[in-house]
Design an enzyme around this catalytic site. Sequence first.
Site, PDB file in Angstrom:
ATOM      1  N   GLU A  67      69.819  66.905 147.274  1.00 13.12           N
ATOM      2  CA  GLU A  67      71.071  67.076 146.522  1.00 13.12           C
ATOM      3  C   GLU A  67      72.018  68.012 147.275  1.00 13.12           C
ATOM      4  O   GLU A  67      73.232  67.779 147.307  1.00 13.12           O
ATOM      5  CB  GLU A  67      70.769  67.626 145.122  1.00 13.12           C
ATOM      6  CG  GLU A  67      71.960  67.626 144.179  1.00 13.12           C
ATOM      7  CD  GLU A  67      72.549  66.242 143.921  1.00 13.12           C
ATOM      8  OE1 GLU A  67      71.779  65.322 143.607  1.00 13.12           O
ATOM      9  OE2 GLU A  67      73.782  66.094 144.055  1.00 13.12           O
ATOM     10  N   GLU A  98      79.285  64.854 150.928  1.00 13.25           N
ATOM     11  CA  GLU A  98      80.472  64.561 150.108  1.00 13.25           C
ATOM     12  C   GLU A  98      81.653  65.440 150.516  1.00 13.25           C
ATOM     13  O   GLU A  98      82.777  64.960 150.682  1.00 13.25           O
ATOM     14  CB  GLU A  98      80.159  64.798 148.629  1.00 13.25           C
ATOM     15  CG  GLU A  98      79.305  63.716 147.997  1.00 13.25           C
ATOM     16  CD  GLU A  98      78.891  64.048 146.563  1.00 13.25           C
ATOM     17  OE1 GLU A  98      78.133  63.270 145.992  1.00 13.25           O
ATOM     18  OE2 GLU A  98      79.322  65.100 146.035  1.00 13.25           O
TER      19      GLU A  98
HETATM   20  N1  LIG Z   1      86.838  58.581 150.661  1.00  9.86           N
HETATM   21  C1  LIG Z   1      86.043  57.599 150.236  1.00  9.86           C
HETATM   22  N2  LIG Z   1      86.015  56.414 150.878  1.00  9.86           N
HETATM   23  C2  LIG Z   1      85.205  55.412 150.448  1.00  9.86           C
HETATM   24  N3  LIG Z   1      84.382  55.478 149.392  1.00  9.86           N
HETATM   25  C3  LIG Z   1      84.351  56.634 148.708  1.00  9.86           C
HETATM   26  C4  LIG Z   1      85.165  57.758 149.082  1.00  9.86           C
HETATM   27  N4  LIG Z   1      84.915  58.770 148.220  1.00  9.86           N
HETATM   28  C5  LIG Z   1      83.992  58.313 147.356  1.00  9.86           C
HETATM   29  N5  LIG Z   1      83.634  57.039 147.641  1.00  9.86           N
HETATM   30  C6  LIG Z   1      82.660  56.198 146.898  1.00  9.86           C
HETATM   31  O1  LIG Z   1      82.541  56.718 145.591  1.00  9.86           O
HETATM   32  C7  LIG Z   1      81.187  57.166 145.336  1.00  9.86           C
HETATM   33  C8  LIG Z   1      81.220  58.434 144.519  1.00  9.86           C
HETATM   34  O2  LIG Z   1      81.935  59.425 145.215  1.00  9.86           O
HETATM   35  P1  LIG Z   1      81.406  60.926 145.303  1.00  9.86           P
HETATM   36  O3  LIG Z   1      80.077  60.889 146.023  1.00  9.86           O
HETATM   37  O4  LIG Z   1      82.479  61.761 145.900  1.00  9.86           O
HETATM   38  O5  LIG Z   1      81.248  61.229 143.746  1.00  9.86           O
HETATM   39  P2  LIG Z   1      80.081  61.991 142.959  1.00  9.86           P
HETATM   40  O6  LIG Z   1      80.254  61.641 141.541  1.00  9.86           O
HETATM   41  O7  LIG Z   1      80.110  63.435 143.372  1.00  9.86           O
HETATM   42  O8  LIG Z   1      78.728  61.298 143.528  1.00  9.86           O
HETATM   43  P3  LIG Z   1      77.207  61.719 143.200  1.00  9.86           P
HETATM   44  O9  LIG Z   1      76.897  61.098 141.877  1.00  9.86           O
HETATM   45  O10 LIG Z   1      76.397  61.111 144.351  1.00  9.86           O
HETATM   46  O11 LIG Z   1      77.135  63.232 143.220  1.00  9.86           O
HETATM   47  C9  LIG Z   1      80.552  57.330 146.720  1.00  9.86           C
HETATM   48  O12 LIG Z   1      79.151  57.132 146.684  1.00  9.86           O
HETATM   49  C10 LIG Z   1      81.257  56.226 147.515  1.00  9.86           C
HETATM   50  O13 LIG Z   1      80.636  54.975 147.280  1.00  9.86           O
END
Ligand SMILES: Nc1ncnc2c1ncn2[C@@H]1O[C@H](COP(=O)(O)OP(=O)(O)OP(=O)(O)O)[C@@H](O)[C@H]1O
Length: 137
Positions: free
Chosen positions: A77, A84
Amino acid sequence: MASKNRPDRLQVGKNHSFWQSWLHAWNGLKTVVIEERNMRTHLVVGALALAFGWWVGLSADQWLWLCLAIFMVMLCEINNTIAENLCDLVTGPHYHPLAKKIKDIAAGAVVFAAAFAVLVGLILFVPKLWPLVRAWF
Ligand SMILES: Nc1ncnc2c1ncn2[C@@H]1O[C@H](COP(=O)(O)OP(=O)(O)OP(=O)(O)O)[C@@H](O)[C@H]1O
């Protein structure tokens, strides 16, 4: 402006002492817990598993497997959060297929570690709980 927020205190060079390194590392861990809901979930589930392990009386070897499983999930994590933030730093609010690839793979590593943790939990706890379940029926 509070002195700790003054621009001249914004460090970009190397840490000057062990304690400064430790403090920044601690702040990094706090950031993951504060900003990532999934990390808070892992902490709660990990704490419940530890309490459950204490209740059923795990052996030293079993404690090691349980701790390994919990730490693996949290490490993944933390790495997921690093991936991220790096992607967001590079792409900003814009879509990029490589950012998607990196974020999805990092998230996949968390799922992989969580699957290992579930397996360890089943192997450790089912044999302990099975006699209790059978005694009820
Ligand atoms: N800049 C980007 N370009 C392309 N796809 C993106 C981008 N940012 C996010 N994504 C897509 O959106 C998803 C979720 O984004 P992000 O990981 O930032 O959110 P999260 O809610 O923090 O995720 P997690 O649940 O893994 O903690 C990513 O797994 C990816 O598939």
